[in-house]
Design an enzyme around this catalytic site. Structure first.
Site: not given
Ligand code: XIL
Length: 462
Positions: A171, A279, A281, A250, A214
């Site tokens: 990020e 990641e 979802d 996401h 990422n």
């Molecule tokens: C999130 C986790 O899922 C949570 O448990 C934590 O509190 C915050 O981070 N981008 C990412 C992940 O790269 O590491 C994040 O994970 C979600 C967004």
């Protein structure tokens, strides 16, 4: 004897009928055992990990070390997934809470769990502005540079040979249209070059790990992903080590799966890097959620260099966005429609599905209701529901009692047998149904004095 010859090959269990007749009198016990066999689906993988493996991909989940002791959590993880990402345990605040003092306990627990079961591990993440301990943000430039390089080197050396891909930098770009770098201690004190430096340090620490950049909101073609694209192209041109792009993916109603998702994956792949969906979802439920998940999986499978998918958690209740129920398993570890769609998109088939060579797992059910009745005639409706897999067509026989006559049909394509009493209705525009989704067709019948309701045959899916 007979049993072992047929048990392993699911389809021959049913084809064995003729064989059974021949041996009936001499081998009753064996025959009984054969008939009692479940309809094996050995021809199609019935877990996410196994189905993905057949496509040359991994299918992973983000996991939390403190859940591994929960029986259902561990059972679902062990059964369904073949890759894990520690959800928080490899972040800087977890691994190096104070300068130079590393605590690998929770991350090791996850890595050991995975390794003991043949699962691969993604490392997440080495350099990120979030979940960064206060001591790092407080450092001056020179100190920060050596802290960053030391962190990368120590962590990657600890896990050398155990992690297939690392999110080296997470990020680093801003949201919105600027394409600029995000403000962070690294960016603000070390400048644009910090990303390149992190990747070079990472390559030296573990030359066999794939090194990924990422990010989120980089899933479609937009200003942010264009900026990442330009960086990767520049790295490739100058020989800066980078092997993969992580698309966090996401999604929710405000940030839906982009229509150019596949095109975006493809353009990164064309730069000569792998793409991993890191990641995933998707907030939502039911068919809509399932459809989105299916689209994501199919997009990845279409691009050769899209090498794996990780969902960001196992049951909805442990999701970082639990209220959006964005995952594949419900709070009781039940498989959601999205699960079945993903499995089917991966070429797998849920256990218990009838299966079949053309479209493994294709199955549907048909149910009848009379929606209107005016004495001399009636309207019938047949609801078609897909089973545990996506289907792309269906058909069902509707048998009427003479002298009843069908005078119109909608939302389906009818053909009649010679008697005119059996109408086969095939899907028209509505053949594609995600797992668990339904559609219906209707028809109007003139009774001609007969009041017997129509009889439905079984639903056939393709
Ligand atoms: C999130 C986790 O899922 C949570 O448990 C934590 O509190 C915050 O981070 N981008 C990412 C992940 O790269 O590491 C994040 O994970 C979600 C967004």
């Amino acid at each position: 004897m007979i049993g072992t010859g047929t048990i392993g090959i699911g389809r021959s269990v049913r084809r064995g009928a003729g064989v059974r007749a021949g041996i009936l009198t001499t081998a009753l016990l064996t025959v009984t055992a054969l008939v009692a066999l479940p309809q094996s689906t050995a021809h199609a993988a019935d877990t996410l990990g196994a189905a993905a493996a057949e496509q040359g991909r991994y299918f992973g989940a983000a996991v939390a070390a403190n859940r591994l002791g929960e029986a259902q959590y561990a059972a679902t993880l062990n059964t369904e997934f073949n890759s894990v990402t520690p959800e928080n345990e490899m972040k800087w605040d977890a691994l190096e809470p104070s300068r130079g003092s590393f605590s690998f306990g929770n991350a090791d627990r996850i890595v050991n769990h995975a390794q003991g079961r043949g699962m691969s591990v993604r490392g997440h993440t080495l350099v990120w502005h979030s979940q960064l301990p206060g001591w790092v943000s407080g450092l001056g430039a020179a100190d920060l540079r050596s802290a960053m390089n030391n962190h990368i080197t120590q962590v990657m050396t600890h896990y050398k040979g155990k992690i297939h891909s690392w999110d080296v930098v997470n990020e680093a770009f801003q949201d919105g249209g600027s394409g600029a770098r995000r403000s962070s201690p690294f960016q603000d004190k070390l400048g644009n070059g910090f990303i390149e430096e992190a990747f070079r340090t990472a390559r030296a620490a573990d030359p066999n790990a794939k090194l990924c950049y990422n990010d989120y909101n980089t899933d479609g073609v937009n200003a942010k992903s264009n900026a990442v694209y330009a960086m990767v192209r520049d790295f490739k041109a100058r020989g800066v080590p980078i092997d993969c792009i992580g698309l966090q993916s996401h999604f929710n109603p405000n940030s839906p799966v982009p229509s150019d998702y596949q095109a975006n994956i493809q353009r990164f792949a064309d730069l000569g890097v792998d793409v991993q969906i890191t990641e995933l979802d998707i907030e939502g439920s039911g068919t809509a959620q399932a459809t989105n998940y299916g689209n994501v999986v199919r997009a990845c499978l279409t691009v050769t260099r899209c090498t794996g998918i990780t969902v960001w958690g196992i049951p909805d209740k442990y999701s970082w966005r639990a209220s959006g129920t964005p995952l594949l398993f419900d709070d009781n570890y039940g498989k959601k429609p999205a699960y079945h769609t993903v499995l089917s998109a991966l070429g797998g088939s849920s256990s218990g599905d009838p299966g079949g060579p053309g479209n493994p797992g294709a199955a549907c059910t048909a149910t009848y209701t009379t929606t209107e009745d005016w004495g001399s005639g009636y309207n019938g409706q047949v609801t078609i529901k897909a089973g545990g897999s996506r289907i792309s067509g269906w058909s069902v026989n509707v048998t009427l009692t003479a002298p009843q006559k069908v005078i119109s049909v909608w939302n389906g394509t009818p053909t009649w047998d010679g008697s005119g009493n059996v109408m086969t209705v095939r899907s028209s525009w509505n053949g594609t149904l995600e797992a668990g989704a339904s559609t219906s067709f209707g028809f109007t019948v003139n009774r001609n004095g007969n009041s017997t309701p129509p009889q439905l045959g079984p639903c056939t899916a393709s």
